[in-house]
Design an enzyme around this catalytic site. Structure first.
Site, PDB file in Angstrom:
ATOM      1  N   GLY A 155     -54.101   3.374  34.103  1.00 48.54           N
ATOM      2  CA  GLY A 155     -52.800   3.767  33.666  1.00 48.54           C
ATOM      3  C   GLY A 155     -52.102   4.358  34.985  1.00 48.54           C
ATOM      4  O   GLY A 155     -52.309   4.175  36.170  1.00 48.54           O
ATOM      5  N   HIS A 213     -47.518   1.716  38.144  1.00 49.14           N
ATOM      6  CA  HIS A 213     -46.461   1.641  39.291  1.00 49.14           C
ATOM      7  C   HIS A 213     -46.331  -0.056  39.555  1.00 49.14           C
ATOM      8  O   HIS A 213     -47.066  -0.847  39.172  1.00 49.14           O
ATOM      9  CB  HIS A 213     -46.622   2.451  40.241  1.00 49.14           C
ATOM     10  CG  HIS A 213     -48.041   2.222  41.016  1.00 49.14           C
ATOM     11  ND1 HIS A 213     -48.464   1.241  41.519  1.00 49.14           N
ATOM     12  CD2 HIS A 213     -49.058   3.205  41.119  1.00 49.14           C
ATOM     13  CE1 HIS A 213     -49.597   1.070  41.943  1.00 49.14           C
ATOM     14  NE2 HIS A 213     -50.113   2.544  41.772  1.00 49.14           N
ATOM     15  N   HIS A 226     -49.621  -2.081  40.273  1.00 51.26           N
ATOM     16  CA  HIS A 226     -49.966  -2.489  39.045  1.00 51.26           C
ATOM     17  C   HIS A 226     -49.315  -3.944  38.422  1.00 51.26           C
ATOM     18  O   HIS A 226     -49.893  -4.816  38.033  1.00 51.26           O
ATOM     19  CB  HIS A 226     -50.242  -1.558  37.906  1.00 51.26           C
ATOM     20  CG  HIS A 226     -51.093  -0.177  38.320  1.00 51.26           C
ATOM     21  ND1 HIS A 226     -50.439   1.161  38.677  1.00 51.26           N
ATOM     22  CD2 HIS A 226     -52.485  -0.136  38.438  1.00 51.26           C
ATOM     23  CE1 HIS A 226     -51.315   1.901  38.945  1.00 51.26           C
ATOM     24  NE2 HIS A 226     -52.608   1.352  38.991  1.00 51.26           N
ATOM     25  N   GLN A 235     -55.660  -5.747  46.538  1.00 56.39           N
ATOM     26  CA  GLN A 235     -56.295  -5.259  47.976  1.00 56.39           C
ATOM     27  C   GLN A 235     -56.368  -3.747  48.327  1.00 56.39           C
ATOM     28  O   GLN A 235     -56.790  -3.566  49.355  1.00 56.39           O
ATOM     29  CB  GLN A 235     -55.459  -6.302  48.746  1.00 56.39           C
ATOM     30  CG  GLN A 235     -55.961  -5.939  50.492  1.00 56.39           C
ATOM     31  CD  GLN A 235     -55.003  -6.798  51.582  1.00 56.39           C
ATOM     32  OE1 GLN A 235     -54.475  -7.771  51.229  1.00 56.39           O
ATOM     33  NE2 GLN A 235     -54.846  -5.902  52.664  1.00 56.39           N
ATOM     34  N   LYS A 236     -55.195  -3.184  47.749  1.00 57.19           N
ATOM     35  CA  LYS A 236     -55.022  -1.655  47.730  1.00 57.19           C
ATOM     36  C   LYS A 236     -56.574  -0.801  48.048  1.00 57.19           C
ATOM     37  O   LYS A 236     -56.854  -0.161  48.821  1.00 57.19           O
ATOM     38  CB  LYS A 236     -54.133  -1.037  46.925  1.00 57.19           C
ATOM     39  CG  LYS A 236     -54.302   0.481  46.712  1.00 57.19           C
ATOM     40  CD  LYS A 236     -53.596   1.124  47.842  1.00 57.19           C
ATOM     41  CE  LYS A 236     -53.478   2.604  48.009  1.00 57.19           C
ATOM     42  NZ  LYS A 236     -54.432   3.177  47.252  1.00 57.19           N
ATOM     43  N   LEU A 249     -48.340   2.078  47.429  1.00 57.63           N
ATOM     44  CA  LEU A 249     -48.157   2.797  46.204  1.00 57.63           C
ATOM     45  C   LEU A 249     -49.521   3.124  45.609  1.00 57.63           C
ATOM     46  O   LEU A 249     -50.414   2.370  45.656  1.00 57.63           O
ATOM     47  CB  LEU A 249     -47.415   1.980  45.201  1.00 57.63           C
ATOM     48  CG  LEU A 249     -46.132   1.486  45.491  1.00 57.63           C
ATOM     49  CD1 LEU A 249     -45.426   0.668  44.171  1.00 57.63           C
ATOM     50  CD2 LEU A 249     -45.173   2.651  45.873  1.00 57.63           C
ATOM     51  N   SER A 286     -51.416   5.742  42.220  1.00 54.09           N
ATOM     52  CA  SER A 286     -50.984   6.552  41.103  1.00 54.09           C
ATOM     53  C   SER A 286     -51.240   8.109  41.436  1.00 54.09           C
ATOM     54  O   SER A 286     -50.579   8.995  41.056  1.00 54.09           O
ATOM     55  CB  SER A 286     -52.141   6.378  40.055  1.00 54.09           C
ATOM     56  OG  SER A 286     -52.062   5.110  39.386  1.00 54.09           O
TER      57      SER A 286
HETATM   58  P1  AMP Z   1     -55.970   1.995  39.423  1.00 54.51           P
HETATM   59  O1  AMP Z   1     -55.206   2.026  38.097  1.00 54.51           O
HETATM   60  O2  AMP Z   1     -55.816   2.816  40.490  1.00 54.51           O
HETATM   61  O3  AMP Z   1     -57.792   1.797  39.011  1.00 54.51           O
HETATM   62  O4  AMP Z   1     -55.786   0.458  39.893  1.00 54.51           O
HETATM   63  C1  AMP Z   1     -55.980  -0.797  39.278  1.00 54.51           C
HETATM   64  C2  AMP Z   1     -55.493  -1.982  40.006  1.00 54.51           C
HETATM   65  O5  AMP Z   1     -54.337  -1.907  40.837  1.00 54.51           O
HETATM   66  C3  AMP Z   1     -56.558  -2.044  41.166  1.00 54.51           C
HETATM   67  O6  AMP Z   1     -57.016  -3.456  41.172  1.00 54.51           O
HETATM   68  C4  AMP Z   1     -55.990  -1.535  42.359  1.00 54.51           C
HETATM   69  O7  AMP Z   1     -56.399  -1.888  43.387  1.00 54.51           O
HETATM   70  C5  AMP Z   1     -54.608  -2.009  41.850  1.00 54.51           C
HETATM   71  N1  AMP Z   1     -53.585  -1.154  42.754  1.00 54.51           N
HETATM   72  C6  AMP Z   1     -53.403  -0.167  42.880  1.00 54.51           C
HETATM   73  N2  AMP Z   1     -52.409   0.458  43.741  1.00 54.51           N
HETATM   74  C7  AMP Z   1     -51.789  -0.906  44.111  1.00 54.51           C
HETATM   75  C8  AMP Z   1     -50.773  -1.201  45.128  1.00 54.51           C
HETATM   76  N3  AMP Z   1     -50.106  -0.463  45.759  1.00 54.51           N
HETATM   77  N4  AMP Z   1     -50.418  -2.672  45.455  1.00 54.51           N
HETATM   78  C9  AMP Z   1     -51.343  -3.664  44.668  1.00 54.51           C
HETATM   79  N5  AMP Z   1     -52.281  -3.193  43.804  1.00 54.51           N
HETATM   80  C10 AMP Z   1     -52.525  -2.034  43.665  1.00 54.51           C
END
Ligand code: AMP
Length: 298
Positions: free
Chosen positions: A41, A44, A47, A158-159, A194, A196
């Site tokens: 969640g 941005h 995601h 890839q982040k 980006l 969260s």
């Molecule tokens: P999270 O909500 O932080 O667990 O992220 C969920 C998914 O979104 C993960 O696969 C992250 O690698 C991806 N993600 C987070 N930030 C970015 C970003 N700036 N660009 C691309 N993918 C992202």
């Protein structure tokens, strides 16, 4: 009902495994390919890029929104992690998600939960050193989500470079019938990846945080310019980080993109990875670097 009809429907939210399985089962029976984008969640555009990728390849797109307690350390930000379901649902709908799975913690981890997955070796490097147990929690929740949704394709960013490497390895090692897609990092115009957690940054921290992407650009510039002494490149990366007083470096280095081990020779492709605390917030970033042909041939 056709795939395009389904994609125009408003996003549906389910909280139970049964409702999730029923909805995915119905989509699969109508011949649709299932795509999964797991998230915590606070959505941005990063995601949403995963959701767009899923939308372009799959007839039925499932997003999960679950702040996974088992990947947070005892002194980390689980309780204050940003949560805004209404805003997240609007972001999912805008990105063409069909179904959001938003389970309560007690449903994912009932009192008798005792089974964890560990990708040995890879999980203990870099992020794993600073965040013991983090990747055990990540691998466990991702495996649970893959088992619940049974997607044809799952999308990761890839982040979180080490995370995607661990998930790809887990799926390969455990013979999971899913394709893993890794999507490029979405950045703000000034280069900040980006995240969260960027909401935790003060204006001064936000400006200082640009040192991370700058340090990756330093590496790309040197390696792209033919520098073969990777120790020199590492030093330059650390110097770039150290130039910002608000930035407390954790690591800044060059690794093999699959094993995540530090490299000193000249592989065709390497990953520059960086982690640092900016103010009270720990940030990570990375950049894949392809070596210049003359060096690669040498
Ligand atoms: P999270 O909500 O932080 O667990 O992220 C969920 C998914 O979104 C993960 O696969 C992250 O690698 C991806 N993600 C987070 N930030 C970015 C970003 N700036 N660009 C691309 N993918 C992202």
């Amino acid at each position: 009902m056709s795939a395009s009809d389904l994609s125009r429907r408003p996003v549906v939210v389910v909280e139970t495994a049964k409702a999730l399985r029923d909805a995915v089962g119905a989509a699969r029976r109508s011949g649709l390919k299932i795509g999964l984008t797991p998230t915590m969640g606070a959505l941005h555009a990063g995601h949403q890029s995963l959701m767009h990728a899923a939308r372009s390849e799959c007839g039925f797109v499932v997003a999960t929104i679950f702040v996974n307690p088992t990947q947070f350390g005892p002194h980390e930000d689980f309780h204050r992690y940003p949560r805004d379901l209404a805003r997240d649902l609007a972001a999912c709908e805008a990105a063409g998600v069909d179904l959001v799975f938003h389970p309560p913690v007690a449903a994912m981890y009932p009192a008798d939960h005792a089974t964890f997955v560990e990708v040995a070796g890879l999980s203990n490097l870099w992020e794993g050193k600073s965040r013991p147990g983090h990747f055990r929690g990540v691998a466990t929740v991702v495996l649970k989500l893959l088992n619940l949704v049974t997607p044809d394709i799952a999308y990761f960013g890839q982040k979180d470079f080490q995370q995607q490497a661990i998930i790809r390895r887990m799926c390969r090692n455990l013979d999971l019938p899913v394709e893993i897609r890794v999507c490029p990092i979405v950045r703000d115009a000034d280069g900040l990846a980006l995240s969260s957690r960027n909401v935790y940054l003060s204006a001064e921290d936000r400006a200082a945080a640009l040192a991370l992407s700058r340090c990756l650009q330093v590496a790309a510039g040197m390696v792209g310019g033919g520098e073969t002494d990777l120790a020199l490149v590492r030093r330059a990366m650390r110097k770039e980080l150290a130039a910002s007083p608000r930035v407390e470096p954790d690591y800044a280095t060059l690794v093999d993109p699959e094993t995540l081990e530090e490299v000193d020779d000249c592989p065709l492709r390497l990953a520059a990875i960086v982690a640092a605390r900016v103010g009270t917030t720990r940030l990570i970033d990375n950049l894949l670097i392809d070596r210049c042909p003359p060096c690669a041939q040498s």
